[in-house]
Scaffold this motif. Structure first.
Motif, short mmCIF file in Angstrom:
data_model
loop_
_atom_site.label_atom_id
_atom_site.label_comp_id
_atom_site.label_asym_id
_atom_site.label_seq_id
_atom_site.Cartn_x
_atom_site.Cartn_y
_atom_site.Cartn_z
N PHE B 37 0.87 -1.16 -0.03
CA PHE B 37 -0.01 -0.07 0.22
C PHE B 37 0.94 1.13 0.15
CE2 PHE B 37 -3.00 2.82 0.71
CZ PHE B 37 -2.76 3.67 1.86
N MET B 38 2.08 1.21 0.80
CA MET B 38 2.71 2.24 1.05
C MET B 38 3.52 2.77 -0.41
SD MET B 38 4.31 2.34 4.74
CE MET B 38 4.84 0.79 4.92
N ILE B 39 3.85 1.71 -1.21
CA ILE B 39 4.53 1.86 -2.43
C ILE B 39 3.54 2.34 -3.51
CG2 ILE B 39 5.61 0.75 -4.37
CD1 ILE B 39 6.93 -1.44 -2.34
N MET B 40 2.18 1.74 -3.22
CA MET B 40 1.36 2.20 -4.10
C MET B 40 0.97 3.75 -4.08
SD MET B 40 0.63 0.15 -6.71
CE MET B 40 -1.10 0.85 -7.43
N ALA B 41 0.88 4.02 -2.79
CA ALA B 41 0.47 5.30 -2.44
C ALA B 41 1.43 6.51 -2.96
CB ALA B 41 0.28 5.52 -1.09
N VAL B 42 2.93 6.22 -2.48
CA VAL B 42 3.78 7.06 -2.97
C VAL B 42 4.00 7.16 -4.52
CG1 VAL B 42 6.31 7.23 -3.07
CG2 VAL B 42 5.17 6.72 -0.84
N TYR B 43 3.77 6.00 -5.17
CA TYR B 43 3.85 5.97 -6.57
C TYR B 43 2.76 6.82 -7.25
CZ TYR B 43 2.88 4.61 -11.28
OH TYR B 43 2.58 4.47 -12.74
N THR B 44 1.59 6.64 -6.56
CA THR B 44 0.35 7.39 -7.30
C THR B 44 0.27 8.72 -7.12
OG1 THR B 44 -1.17 5.45 -6.68
CG2 THR B 44 -2.16 7.50 -7.12
N LEU B 45 1.00 9.25 -6.04
CA LEU B 45 1.47 10.75 -5.65
C LEU B 45 2.26 11.22 -6.86
CD1 LEU B 45 1.64 11.13 -1.92
CD2 LEU B 45 0.24 12.48 -3.45
N ILE B 46 3.38 10.54 -6.94
CA ILE B 46 4.63 10.87 -7.77
C ILE B 46 4.03 11.01 -9.39
CG2 ILE B 46 6.76 10.51 -8.85
CD1 ILE B 46 7.58 9.46 -5.89
N SER B 47 3.45 9.94 -9.66
CA SER B 47 3.01 9.71 -10.96
C SER B 47 1.92 10.82 -11.34
CB SER B 47 2.26 8.33 -11.07
OG SER B 47 1.34 8.25 -10.62
N SER B 48 1.05 11.19 -10.35
CA SER B 48 -0.11 12.05 -10.74
C SER B 48 0.43 13.43 -10.81
CB SER B 48 -1.12 12.06 -9.58
OG SER B 48 -1.71 10.76 -9.27
N PHE B 49 1.54 13.73 -10.13
CA PHE B 49 2.35 14.82 -10.07
C PHE B 49 2.87 14.89 -11.59
CE2 PHE B 49 4.23 18.68 -8.91
CZ PHE B 49 5.70 18.64 -9.30
N VAL B 50 3.60 14.24 -11.86
CA VAL B 50 4.57 14.03 -13.30
C VAL B 50 3.56 14.31 -14.36
CG1 VAL B 50 5.87 12.52 -14.78
CG2 VAL B 50 6.28 12.76 -12.38
N VAL B 51 2.43 13.39 -14.27
CA VAL B 51 1.20 13.60 -15.43
C VAL B 51 0.71 14.99 -15.74
CG1 VAL B 51 -1.16 13.14 -15.88
CG2 VAL B 51 0.42 11.15 -15.54
N THR B 52 0.45 15.70 -14.28
CA THR B 52 0.01 17.07 -14.26
C THR B 52 1.02 17.90 -14.96
OG1 THR B 52 -1.09 16.43 -12.21
CG2 THR B 52 -1.05 18.82 -12.86
N LEU B 53 2.26 17.75 -14.65
CA LEU B 53 3.47 18.54 -14.96
C LEU B 53 3.60 18.38 -16.44
CD1 LEU B 53 5.27 20.01 -13.21
CD2 LEU B 53 7.11 18.23 -13.52
N MET B 54 3.44 17.19 -16.92
CA MET B 54 3.54 16.83 -18.46
C MET B 54 2.51 17.61 -19.30
SD MET B 54 4.71 12.99 -18.34
CE MET B 54 4.86 12.68 -19.98
N MET B 55 1.21 17.71 -18.69
CA MET B 55 0.03 18.36 -19.27
C MET B 55 0.32 19.77 -19.36
SD MET B 55 -3.18 16.04 -17.84
CE MET B 55 -4.53 17.14 -18.56
N SER B 56 0.98 20.37 -18.25
CA SER B 56 1.20 21.63 -18.38
C SER B 56 2.35 22.04 -19.27
CB SER B 56 1.65 22.19 -16.77
OG SER B 56 2.80 21.79 -16.63
#
Lengths: 68, 174
Positions: B37-56
């Motif tokens: 769960f911890m790995i998934m939570a950290v990954y989801t946070l980071i990946s969501s941030f990266v996707v938002t960055l890429m869209m910007s």
């Protein structure tokens, strides 16, 4: 040899049979006998009941008591 | 004996454990689950941030989708591998048998399961192979002896592999 191992053998039970009687896996009994897992009080009581013994006899560590 | 309710069955299926789900197994499964769960939570946070960055940055949405989907799949596979290895290392998937007749019964059950899995594997891979591009007609591909033989051999290897894996899980008390 742990006390549990001794009393289990005395009762003529295999690890699997004892495990069945106390509703845990054989692996858990093995880990308890090898001091690799601390069972809950509830499980200790169930084991003591099945072996017709008590908690002190089965689980008390005499060496710890002597050191104190 | 813990009741085999839906939650227990789900845990056993997801983690690949066998036998009684006792306090020791639950404790270990909980700790494996917490790490996952911890790995998934950290990954989801980071990946969501990266996707938002890429869209910007006006990166093509198609590229973002491909990369995001691919990394999600890779992370999921890595997590499943971790769970598999952790469960195997802790022997939570061990099947205990106390006498020879039960041992033979178990082996027979494993043989049957392996064969059924092999048949399923054959049909799934056969159907998936029909989707790949080729110059011949669909009917020719379905009846192609070469493809069928190759996939049969693959299914046979799969059956043997599954049987060996299942057999290794049995512990016979001497």
């Amino acid at each position: 040899m742990s006390k549990l191992h001794f009393y289990r053998k005395q009762a003529g039970l295999s690890q699997a049979k004892l495990a069945n009687l106390v509703e845990v896996s054989r692996q858990t009994i093995n880990l308890i006998e090898n001091h690799k897992y601390n069972p809950s009080l509830h499980l200790c009581i169930r084991i003591a009941k099945v072996l017709g013994s008590d908690l002190n006899t089965l689980f008390w560590e005499d060496s710890d008591y002597e050191e104190k | 004996m813990k009741k085999n309710n839906f939650y227990t069955k789900l845990i056993k299926r997801l983690y690949g454990t066998n036998g009684v789900l006792d306090e020791y197994k639950l404790q270990k499964i909980n700790s494996i689950g917490n790490v996952s769960f911890m790995i998934m939570a950290v990954y989801t946070l980071i990946s969501s941030f990266v996707v938002t960055l890429m869209m910007s940055w006006n990166v093509s949405l198609y590229n973002i989708l491909i990369i995001y989907t691919a990394t999600n799949f890779l992370v999921l596979m890595a997590l499943l591998a971790y769970i598999l290895i952790a469960v195997s290392k802790l022997k939570l998937d061990e099947i205990s048998v106390d006498d020879k007749p039960n041992y033979k019964k178990r082996l027979a059950k494993f043989r049957k399961s392996a064969i059924i899995s092999g048949i399923g594997f054959f049909f799934v891979t056969r159907i998936l192979s029909l989707f790949s591009p080729a110059d011949i007609t669909l009917l020719d591909r379905i009846v192609s002896p070469k493809d069928n033989v190759i996939q049969l051999i693959e299914a046979l290897i799969f059956v043997i592999f599954m049987y060996i894996v299942m057999k290794r899980k049995i512990y016979q008390e001497k």
